[in-house]
Scaffold this active site. Structure first.
Site, PDB file in Angstrom:
ATOM      1  N   ASP A 107       7.392   7.485   2.654  1.00  0.00           N
ATOM      2  CA  ASP A 107       7.295   6.015   3.198  1.00  0.00           C
ATOM      3  C   ASP A 107       6.878   6.378   4.687  1.00  0.00           C
ATOM      4  O   ASP A 107       7.531   6.804   5.484  1.00  0.00           O
ATOM      5  CB  ASP A 107       8.554   5.314   3.185  1.00  0.00           C
ATOM      6  CG  ASP A 107       8.598   3.860   3.711  1.00  0.00           C
ATOM      7  OD1 ASP A 107       7.724   3.443   4.441  1.00  0.00           O
ATOM      8  OD2 ASP A 107       9.332   3.184   3.245  1.00  0.00           O
ATOM      9  N   ARG A 113      -5.485 -10.121 -11.348  1.00  0.00           N
ATOM     10  CA  ARG A 113      -4.147  -9.408 -11.059  1.00  0.00           C
ATOM     11  C   ARG A 113      -4.669  -7.789 -11.468  1.00  0.00           C
ATOM     12  O   ARG A 113      -4.189  -7.046 -10.583  1.00  0.00           O
ATOM     13  CB  ARG A 113      -3.290  -9.550 -12.446  1.00  0.00           C
ATOM     14  CG  ARG A 113      -2.230  -8.664 -12.422  1.00  0.00           C
ATOM     15  CD  ARG A 113      -1.133  -9.249 -13.153  1.00  0.00           C
ATOM     16  NE  ARG A 113      -1.296 -10.185 -14.259  1.00  0.00           N
ATOM     17  CZ  ARG A 113      -1.679  -9.723 -15.436  1.00  0.00           C
ATOM     18  NH1 ARG A 113      -2.288  -8.549 -15.829  1.00  0.00           N
ATOM     19  NH2 ARG A 113      -1.933 -10.508 -16.262  1.00  0.00           N
ATOM     20  N   LYS A 133       4.264  -4.246   8.144  1.00  0.00           N
ATOM     21  CA  LYS A 133       4.980  -3.822   9.607  1.00  0.00           C
ATOM     22  C   LYS A 133       3.494  -3.502  10.441  1.00  0.00           C
ATOM     23  O   LYS A 133       2.701  -4.362  10.916  1.00  0.00           O
ATOM     24  CB  LYS A 133       5.686  -2.553   9.588  1.00  0.00           C
ATOM     25  CG  LYS A 133       6.656  -2.974   8.307  1.00  0.00           C
ATOM     26  CD  LYS A 133       7.901  -3.681   8.778  1.00  0.00           C
ATOM     27  CE  LYS A 133       8.701  -4.229   7.659  1.00  0.00           C
ATOM     28  NZ  LYS A 133       9.478  -3.081   7.018  1.00  0.00           N
ATOM     29  N   TYR A 155      15.653   3.469   3.978  1.00  0.00           N
ATOM     30  CA  TYR A 155      15.310   2.138   4.155  1.00  0.00           C
ATOM     31  C   TYR A 155      16.273   1.203   3.067  1.00  0.00           C
ATOM     32  O   TYR A 155      16.354   1.674   1.921  1.00  0.00           O
ATOM     33  CB  TYR A 155      13.903   1.436   4.073  1.00  0.00           C
ATOM     34  CG  TYR A 155      13.543   0.061   4.140  1.00  0.00           C
ATOM     35  CD1 TYR A 155      14.129  -0.494   5.243  1.00  0.00           C
ATOM     36  CD2 TYR A 155      13.698  -0.925   2.983  1.00  0.00           C
ATOM     37  CE1 TYR A 155      13.725  -1.841   5.455  1.00  0.00           C
ATOM     38  CE2 TYR A 155      13.528  -1.966   2.958  1.00  0.00           C
ATOM     39  CZ  TYR A 155      13.659  -2.765   4.134  1.00  0.00           C
ATOM     40  OH  TYR A 155      13.509  -4.234   4.298  1.00  0.00           O
TER      41      TYR A 155
HETATM   42  C1  LIG Z   1      10.223  -2.975   5.896  1.00  0.00           C
HETATM   43  C2  LIG Z   1      10.225  -1.799   5.128  1.00  0.00           C
HETATM   44  C3  LIG Z   1      10.235  -1.612   3.642  1.00  0.00           C
HETATM   45  C4  LIG Z   1       9.958  -2.904   2.780  1.00  0.00           C
HETATM   46  O1  LIG Z   1       8.788  -3.263   2.862  1.00  0.00           O
HETATM   47  P1  LIG Z   1       8.485  -5.080   2.661  1.00  0.00           P
HETATM   48  O2  LIG Z   1       7.285  -5.320   3.175  1.00  0.00           O
HETATM   49  O3  LIG Z   1       9.503  -5.686   3.614  1.00  0.00           O
HETATM   50  O4  LIG Z   1       9.177  -5.334   1.525  1.00  0.00           O
HETATM   51  C5  LIG Z   1       9.952  -0.334   3.113  1.00  0.00           C
HETATM   52  N1  LIG Z   1      10.389   0.742   3.987  1.00  0.00           N
HETATM   53  C6  LIG Z   1      10.413   0.775   5.295  1.00  0.00           C
HETATM   54  C7  LIG Z   1      10.391   1.887   6.007  1.00  0.00           C
HETATM   55  C8  LIG Z   1      10.421  -0.714   5.997  1.00  0.00           C
HETATM   56  O5  LIG Z   1      10.473  -0.508   7.155  1.00  0.00           O
END
Ligand SMILES: *Cc1c(COP(=O)(O)O)cnc(C)c1O
Length: 382
Positions: free
Chosen positions: A174, A50, A199, A102
């Protein structure tokens, strides 16, 4: 030859090599162990997975170099990564966020962190005077996305970093939509970069992961401490899958972006499409700003269908593009933000932001451009 001068493409291709001094395996080893035996001298570099694990550490080191930061932490999802950033805050602290952030980030702050006394203000971060006006003496964090989701609005990362710092706050970006292949917020003055690595970084719609990269070693350390304390860390196997995906990030992104450009131009000229959102379409101030702070428009295209075209019927007619949430993978996916990714936002806010029922968000994959274009053309012909 120093790796400091290498291109990101080279660094990506070679992620995780030299992590196996025993056998010299080219693919990084997976260490699916929870604990590590203590040697005669006591603890080695790893103790309990962890806290840290060699496979996850290889990935973290690569991301730190690629993003140009001081340290990285890897999480079991993008939301776990954003949660760790939020957990640096204390009761009474205030956060300024992009208003079309988001949906999951909005939910995290409004449903969970509000209970711990963290206050929020959502502003249009394209407008610097709105950002400045929202800052309070208790503001500790500014959290933005550029381009934003799903309308691909551009915020000035450098200018917002300056405002945040003037008020003693940190700027988190982000960077999920752009990745370090196109945009490096830490070089523009941001303090933290967060990713849904689910993503583009993973890129194959097969691993859920998140990352935080910090510019300052102390901030990086505090995120690592929270990761260990809260425990939502990335498993060794998923760390390996993410490294495998990352090796082709530059190639995938080049291809996806080239196709997205053509699709954006096609949709822009199509008589049935009301409006197209894409960072290098047209010559407005957003386009100019994006070109200054990023190295390409990316592979997300949003567009508005006319009132007489039912979004569900449009989606149902597609054969190559899959109607599904998520983005950034090799398969093209079409999302309906109004009922899917942004349903967490109050209706009035969605409409005020331009997230209308006819808005579609396309994540362009690596299929042949002609097949995607023909698919969209057929679905639009109703
Ligand atoms: C999908 C997404 C998230 C969240 O991520 P997860 O891996 O689904 O928890 C946060 N910010 C953006 C811009 C996203 O597209």
């Amino acid at each position: 030859m120093s790796t400091h001068t290498w291109h990101r493409k080279t660094l990506l291709a070679q992620i995780g090599i030299h992590t196996d001094p025993t056998y010299g395996s080219v693919s990084p080893p997976i260490y699916p162990t929870v604990t590590f035996q203590h040697g005669p001298e006591g603890l080695g570099p790893f103790d309990y997975s962890r806290t840290d694990n060699p496979t996850r550490a290889a990935l973290a080191n690569a991301l730190t170099v690629l993003e140009g930061g001081a340290g990285s932490s890897l999480f079991s999802s993008g939301m776990a990564a954003i949660q760790a950033v939020a957990a640096t805050l204390s009761q009474g602290d205030h956060v300024v966020l992009t208003e079309d952030v988001y949906g999951g980030t909005y939910r995290l702050f409004e449903d969970t962190f509000s209970k711990f006394g963290v206050a929020t203000t959502y502003v249009n971060t394209r407008n610097l005077s709105q950002v400045r006006a929202a800052m309070r003496p208790t503001t500790r964090l500014v959290f933005i996305e550029s381009p934003s989701n799903p309308l691909l609005q551009i915020s000035d990362i450098k200018a917002i970093a300056e405002i945040a710092h003037e008020f003693g706050a940190l700027l988190a970006v982000d960077n999920t939509f752009m990745t370090f292949i196109r945009q490096r917020p830490l070089h523009l003055g941001a303090d933290l970069v967060v990713y849904s690595a689910t993503k583009y970084l993973g890129g194959h719609n097969d691993v859920l992961a998140g990352a935080v990269i910090a510019r300052d070693p102390e901030v990086a350390e505090s995120i690592a401490t929270i990761a260990n304390a809260c425990g939502g860390v990335l498993s060794p196997l998923d760390s390996w899958l993410l490294m495998r995906g990352l090796k082709t990030l530059a190639l995938r992104f080049d291809q996806q972006e080239a196709t997205a450009r053509r699709i954006a131009q096609f949709l822009d000229k199509h008589p049935r499409v009301v409006r197209v959102y894409y960072p290098d379409l047209g010559s407005n101030a957003d386009t100019w700003l994006h070109q200054r702070q990023a190295e390409g428009p990316g592979a997300m295209v949003s567009f508005q269908l006319p009132m007489d075209l039912d979004p569900a019927k449009f989606s149902a007619r597609l054969q190559c593009v899959l109607p599904a949430v998520s983005l950034g993978g090799v398969e093209s996916l079409l999302t309906h933000p109004y009922t899917e990714t942004h349903r967490e936002l109050p209706e009035a806010l969605r409409l005020a932001l331009g997230i209308r029922p006819g808005l579609m968000r396309l994540s362009v994959g690596i299929e042949h451009t002609e097949d995607i274009l023909r698919d969209l053309e057929t679905a639009l012909a109703i």
